[in-house]
Design a protein around this motif. Structure first.
Motif, mmCIF file in Angstrom:
data_model
loop_
_atom_site.group_PDB
_atom_site.id
_atom_site.type_symbol
_atom_site.label_atom_id
_atom_site.label_comp_id
_atom_site.label_asym_id
_atom_site.label_seq_id
_atom_site.Cartn_x
_atom_site.Cartn_y
_atom_site.Cartn_z
ATOM 1 N N ALA A 34 0.813 -1.218 0.000
ATOM 2 C CA ALA A 34 0.000 0.000 0.000
ATOM 3 C C ALA A 34 0.849 1.271 0.000
ATOM 4 O O ALA A 34 0.402 2.309 -0.490
ATOM 5 C CB ALA A 34 -0.945 -0.006 1.197
ATOM 6 N N SER A 35 2.076 1.190 0.508
ATOM 7 C CA SER A 35 2.929 2.384 0.532
ATOM 8 C C SER A 35 3.609 2.634 -0.814
ATOM 9 O O SER A 35 4.181 3.695 -1.031
ATOM 10 C CB SER A 35 3.999 2.241 1.623
ATOM 11 O OG SER A 35 4.987 1.299 1.234
ATOM 12 N N GLY A 36 3.566 1.645 -1.716
ATOM 13 C CA GLY A 36 4.224 1.776 -3.016
ATOM 14 C C GLY A 36 5.736 1.720 -2.922
ATOM 15 O O GLY A 36 6.441 2.249 -3.770
ATOM 16 N N ARG A 37 6.232 1.023 -1.888
ATOM 17 C CA ARG A 37 7.683 0.961 -1.674
ATOM 18 C C ARG A 37 8.262 -0.446 -1.799
ATOM 19 O O ARG A 37 9.461 -0.615 -1.969
ATOM 20 C CB ARG A 37 8.035 1.529 -0.309
ATOM 21 C CG ARG A 37 7.734 2.998 -0.187
ATOM 22 C CD ARG A 37 8.067 3.511 1.188
ATOM 23 N NE ARG A 37 7.577 4.840 1.416
ATOM 24 C CZ ARG A 37 8.172 5.955 1.014
ATOM 25 N NH1 ARG A 37 9.286 5.898 0.339
ATOM 26 N NH2 ARG A 37 7.654 7.120 1.288
ATOM 27 N N ARG A 38 7.442 -1.478 -1.708
ATOM 28 C CA ARG A 38 7.916 -2.867 -1.826
ATOM 29 C C ARG A 38 7.221 -3.508 -3.017
ATOM 30 O O ARG A 38 5.999 -3.453 -3.127
ATOM 31 C CB ARG A 38 7.612 -3.656 -0.564
ATOM 32 C CG ARG A 38 8.368 -3.152 0.655
ATOM 33 C CD ARG A 38 8.080 -3.993 1.884
ATOM 34 N NE ARG A 38 8.510 -5.367 1.716
ATOM 35 C CZ ARG A 38 9.757 -5.804 1.952
ATOM 36 N NH1 ARG A 38 10.675 -4.984 2.363
ATOM 37 N NH2 ARG A 38 10.051 -7.072 1.771
#
Length: 103
Positions: A34-38
């Motif tokens: 959801a954070s768009g980082r993984r």
């Protein structure tokens, strides 16, 4: 589509890699948190099989769809050798930089 279904991109270009690791007979997808980082390469038949493609820092985060697309196309263009822990971080960063994304 809502929720997790929006955080996935079809990745048939990476089918050979998926077949080597899971042999499920389905095209993989790239998913992200959801954070768009993984970002992960996941078995298209279910997310129970996955390899880490990238873990990003920085603020604000990059557009996740642009990152997923760059990973899909860039990693398909080279014969990347993932290990059990996934794509080496330097390979992921180089792939994103080659696509014009600043990481």
């Amino acid at each position: 589509m809502t929720g997790h279904d929006e955080r996935r991109l079809a990745a048939p270009q990476l089918r050979e890699t998926a077949d080597i690791w899971w042999d499920s007979g389905t095209d993989p997808v790239i998913t992200w948190d959801a954070s768009g980082r993984r970002f992960w390469l996941a078995d298209g038949a279910g997310a129970h099989h996955r390899l880490t493609l990238a873990v990003l820092g920085g603020d604000p985060p990059l557009d996740p769809l642009a990152v997923a697309t760059a990973l899909r196309d860039g990693l398909a263009a080279c014969d990347f050798p993932p290990t059990e822990t996934g794509v080496p971080a330097d390979r992921a960063r180089a792939t994103l930089r080659a696509a014009g994304l600043t990481v």
